[in-house]
Design an enzyme around this catalytic site. Structure first.
Site, short mmCIF file in Angstrom:
data_model
loop_
_atom_site.label_atom_id
_atom_site.label_comp_id
_atom_site.label_asym_id
_atom_site.label_seq_id
_atom_site.Cartn_x
_atom_site.Cartn_y
_atom_site.Cartn_z
N HIS A 132 17.40 -0.09 -0.07
CA HIS A 132 16.07 0.36 0.30
C HIS A 132 15.19 0.61 -0.92
O HIS A 132 13.99 0.31 -0.91
CB HIS A 132 16.19 1.64 1.13
CG HIS A 132 14.91 2.08 1.77
ND1 HIS A 132 14.40 1.49 2.91
CD2 HIS A 132 14.03 3.05 1.43
CE1 HIS A 132 13.27 2.08 3.24
NE2 HIS A 132 13.02 3.02 2.37
N HIS A 160 10.35 1.81 9.17
CA HIS A 160 11.11 3.03 9.43
C HIS A 160 12.01 2.75 10.64
O HIS A 160 12.01 3.47 11.63
CB HIS A 160 10.18 4.23 9.67
CG HIS A 160 10.54 5.41 8.84
ND1 HIS A 160 10.50 6.70 9.28
CD2 HIS A 160 10.99 5.49 7.55
CE1 HIS A 160 10.89 7.53 8.33
NE2 HIS A 160 11.18 6.82 7.26
N ASN A 161 12.80 1.70 10.49
CA ASN A 161 13.56 1.16 11.62
C ASN A 161 14.74 2.04 12.02
O ASN A 161 14.85 2.47 13.17
CB ASN A 161 14.07 -0.24 11.29
CG ASN A 161 12.96 -1.19 10.91
OD1 ASN A 161 11.81 -1.01 11.31
ND2 ASN A 161 13.27 -2.21 10.13
N GLN A 221 13.91 12.30 8.63
CA GLN A 221 12.94 13.27 8.14
C GLN A 221 12.14 13.88 9.29
O GLN A 221 12.04 13.30 10.37
CB GLN A 221 11.98 12.59 7.16
CG GLN A 221 12.67 11.82 6.05
CD GLN A 221 12.95 10.37 6.41
OE1 GLN A 221 13.01 10.00 7.57
NE2 GLN A 221 13.14 9.55 5.39
N GLU A 279 14.50 14.15 1.59
CA GLU A 279 13.32 13.35 1.88
C GLU A 279 12.34 14.12 2.78
O GLU A 279 11.68 13.55 3.64
CB GLU A 279 13.72 12.01 2.51
CG GLU A 279 14.49 11.13 1.53
CD GLU A 279 14.83 9.75 2.08
OE1 GLU A 279 14.30 9.38 3.15
OE2 GLU A 279 15.63 9.05 1.44
N GLN A 283 9.08 15.68 4.05
CA GLN A 283 7.82 14.94 4.07
C GLN A 283 6.67 15.73 3.44
O GLN A 283 6.80 16.90 3.09
CB GLN A 283 7.48 14.58 5.50
CG GLN A 283 8.51 13.66 6.15
CD GLN A 283 8.51 12.28 5.55
OE1 GLN A 283 7.62 11.47 5.80
NE2 GLN A 283 9.50 11.98 4.73
N ASP A 320 3.82 -7.74 3.30
CA ASP A 320 4.88 -8.22 4.18
C ASP A 320 5.91 -7.13 4.45
O ASP A 320 6.06 -6.18 3.69
CB ASP A 320 5.57 -9.47 3.62
CG ASP A 320 6.17 -9.25 2.23
OD1 ASP A 320 6.76 -8.18 2.00
OD2 ASP A 320 6.08 -10.15 1.39
N ASN A 370 7.66 -4.73 1.72
CA ASN A 370 8.86 -3.95 1.96
C ASN A 370 9.94 -4.87 2.49
O ASN A 370 9.65 -5.79 3.25
CB ASN A 370 8.53 -2.84 2.99
CG ASN A 370 9.74 -2.07 3.46
OD1 ASN A 370 10.08 -2.09 4.64
ND2 ASN A 370 10.42 -1.40 2.56
#
Length: 728
Positions: free
Chosen positions: A45, A91-92, A236, A308, A310, A489, A527
């Protein structure tokens, strides 16, 4: 020192070879905190270790490009001292595990990527892919994701102006949630992330740090098995109201001369932001974790560095400007803390409770992450499907009704009406057309925005599918009268360690590159999301394309709806009746077969440039590109948009009527004009195929002798999604 076992190494997503490389870099075993830092920085990632070899081949430069890939977002010049800043990210995995927070924090993260560069966000988009409607989790996932996107975007006050939503069984165990944000900045006030100036303060602003999202980047770099529920703590938790305050505080501080560098804390949190800033600026950093605002007691250095949480940003400030900056963040009731300073050591030194918790070289870790040339095999070409081998329907209009009422092709109004798409009062073209159009405040200019991809094409032929995704984005921007500027993309694929999946990725990259070169449509951000599969079953390859275009005067833009009765309907582009991988073949025949339609990039360019000139000259009153479903579906969508019908003559010629009606040949548009003569003459001069196929009239759609009332088509088109989501 912590004992690092092979199990601990594997739990951190690192291979034995990668751990050996860590030992070479450090000259000693890492402690657990240091291992955690390596694990997130070297995750797929964050490091793009399987993709960067191929990403380097994409065209990233152009006369309007101010900043291409490598920063938080891409930047293009839109004239008059202004720039558009935009990016799309995935954010799959988080959205599958916890759909509301996963989707919400996906929106929050992409907003931060844009405003961290000095832009005020003006629009959001999204591209969503879900599993079969009949799958037991799909309705829950749709509900949560849509609510999360709407809940975050609406509270922040940025309009969500469009997107995509499709369903396919390949996404049963791994949905896709791709979020895009576009912002506007002064072109002389763009902020970058390279930290400079030994001794300068490193400042933390925004929300406090908690334990949410730890190992989020690592989790996003692994395929699912049967343990997805156990990964819920890695998702998150977002707070859009804090994000709104953070936007305003950052933009206010950006009006001063305080900021040297700025970076949002996204994937890998404090670790990634600090390492990336230091590496880009060629400096070292010393961090004091005791100064980091914490919302939970007893947090460890490992947790601080990998959280992580936010709505957080990291800044480097000019000497003596700390109090000026503090006052701004105090005004907006946000945390502000000096958490370290830059050094000239080239190392990251992390202290806590008076002890050194990590001491790492920055460039070897940030720049020397693994880069793999994964084995790959090209996808085997599929045979062409002749129109004669596809069974014609009993009724062309009957087939149209089936298609308009199918999950992929039905109206997505149920989704976009949950988004505030009018907040800020600059939305000119709303969701439901080819592209959204958002006015650049206090000007006549507008930005056209779209997201596009046809995964079934990409599965059948990744190269052609990559070309088509870019070409369709270019067409959608063109179809409202805008000049396409650049793309971002979002490359969603399965496990890159499998040669077939890597071959899909390579083919798609090659197709995207070819199309971007031919259409002068550079890639400025993006990404990669790998490992989108569950128990070895990969998603369809989905290289989603987000694109923007510029229109100098919003008043010249056109939509897809027929505006007046009596206008000529003109088909631009050649029709061969290609039915391979078509919606007709899938939704009527139940077959996902054959080669996708070929993309002639020269014809795309010629046809698109011609259509854009028509619109800019005021010669076209409506325009719609032809894509999924072909000619008859496009006509129905135009009729439904404003409630005016059409009478279409049979121009199928030697083609079977169903191939003429439903073929998905590329590079085509429908335009309307009160006087077709000048349009046809201009087409001849431009070497473009143009054919008058009928006229707008009445309240029904008549096609090749069959008729359907607009009201009936509307009921079918609007019924499926609210009916599905309202079902028990």
């Amino acid at each position: 020192m912590d004992s690092i076992t092979p199990n601990i190494i594997a739990e951190h997503g690192l291979s034995a070879e990668e751990y050996d490389k860590i030992l070479d870099i450090l000259g000693r075993p890492p402690n657990l905190t240091e291992l955690g830092v390596f694990s997130v920085m070297w995750s797929e990632h964050c490091s793009y270790k399987s993709s960067k070899k191929w990403l380097k081949t994409l065209p990233t430069e152009g006369p309007r490009v101010i900043c291409g890939p490598g920063e938080n977002a891409g930047v293009v010049d839109i004239g008059d001292g202004l720039a558009a800043i935009f990016k799309m990210e995935s954010h799959n995995h988080p959205s599958f595990i916890e759909p509301y927070q996963g989707a919400a924090t996906g929106v929050g993260g992409i907003l931060r990527d844009v405003f961290t560069m000095g832009a005020r966000p003006i629009a959001n988009m999204n591209a969503l892919r879900f599993g079969r409607p009949g799958h037991p989790k799909t309705r829950h996932l749709v509900s949560g994701v849509v609510a999360g996107i709407g809940g975050y975007g609406n509270c922040v006050g940025v309009p969500t102006v469009g997107g995509e939503c499709e369903f396919h069984e390949s996404y049963d165990g791994n949905i896709l949630v791709n979020a895009m944000t576009v912002g506007i900045a002064r072109s002389d006030r763009i902020f970058y992330s390279a930290a400079t100036g030994a001794g300068n303060s490193v400042v933390y602003v925004g929300s406090k740090t908690g334990r949410d999202g730890i190992h989020g980047a690592t989790m996003a770099s692994a395929e699912f098995n049967d343990d997805s529920e156990e990964k819920r703590p890695t998702v998150q938790v977002g707070d859009p109201f804090t994000e709104k305050l953070l936007i305003e505080a950052c933009l206010e501080l950006m009006e001063t001369d305080c900021i040297v560098a700025i970076q949002d804390m996204g994937a890998a949190g404090l670790t990634s932001s600090s390492f990336e800033m230091a590496s880009k600026g060629g400096v070292g950093v010393e961090l004091d974790l005791d100064a980091v605002p914490a919302r939970e007691a007893g947090m460890t250095a490992y947790e601080f560095l990998l959280s992580e949480s936010q709505e957080r940003m990291l800044m480097v400030l000019k000497p003596g400007s700390e109090e000026t900056a503090r006052k701004v963040f105090d005004k907006w009731e946000l945390d502000f803390a000096v958490v370290g300073h830059l050094t000239d050591s080239g190392r990251m030194v992390v202290k806590m409770n008076g002890a050194v918790e990590a001491d790492l070289p920055i460039d070897p870790l940030a720049l020397a992450s693994p880069e793999y040339d994964r084995p790959w095999v090209p996808s085997s070409p599929l045979p062409e499907i002749a129109a004669a081998d596809v069974t014609p329907p009993e009724s062309l209009m009957g087939a149209l009704k089936t298609i308009l009422g199918a999950p992929d092709m039905c109206s997505k109004r149920w989704i976009w009406e949950q988004y505030d798409h009018l907040v800020m009062s600059d939305t000119v073209i709303r969701p439901g057309g080819d592209a959204a159009l958002v006015r650049v405040q206090d000007t006549e200019k507008g930005l056209a925005i779209t997201t596009d991809c046809t995964p079934r094409y990409c599965q059948a032929d990744p190269l052609e599918g990559g070309r088509q995704a870019v070409a369709e984005a270019w067409r959608n921007i063109t179809a409202i009268g805008a000049v396409p500027l650049a793309i971002t993309d979002n490359m969603n694929f399965g496990n890159p360690e499998r040669p077939t999946i890597m071959g899909q990725f390579v083919g798609a990259i090659e197709g995207i590159s070819e199309a971007c070169n031919a259409l002068e449509f550079p890639v400025v951000s993006g990404n990669v999301s790998f490992y989108n599969e569950t128990a070895g079953e990969a998603i369809l390859p989905t290289p989603a394309i987000g694109a923007i275009g510029l229109i100098e005067d919003c008043a010249t833009a056109v939509g897809i709806g027929f505006r007046d009765e009596g206008a000529a309907i003109i088909l631009i582009g050649d029709t061969a009746g290609h039915l391979g991988q078509s919606i007709y073949l899938r939704d009527i025949e139940g077959r996902e077969e054959g080669a996708p339609p070929p993309v002639d990039l020269a014809a795309e360019r010629a046809n698109g440039d011609f259509v854009r000139r028509l619109i800019q000259d005021g010669a076209a009153s409506a325009c719609h590109d032809l894509s999924d479903g072909g000619l008859l579906v496009a006509l129905a969508e135009m009729a439904l948009a404003d409630g005016i019908g059409a009478c279409i003559e049979d121009h199928s010629g030697d083609l079977p009527p169903h191939a003429w009606a439903y073929g998905e040949d590329q590079g085509r548009y429908l335009v309307t004009a009160q006087d077709a003569g000048p349009v046809l003459s201009a087409a001849i001069a431009a070497g473009v195929t143009a054919l008058v196929i009928g006229r707008t009239v009445g309240d029904a759609l008549t096609f090749a002798g069959e008729t359907a009332a607009i009201d009936e088509l509307r009921r079918i088109f609007e019924a499926w999604l609210p009916g599905y989501m309202g079902a028990a």
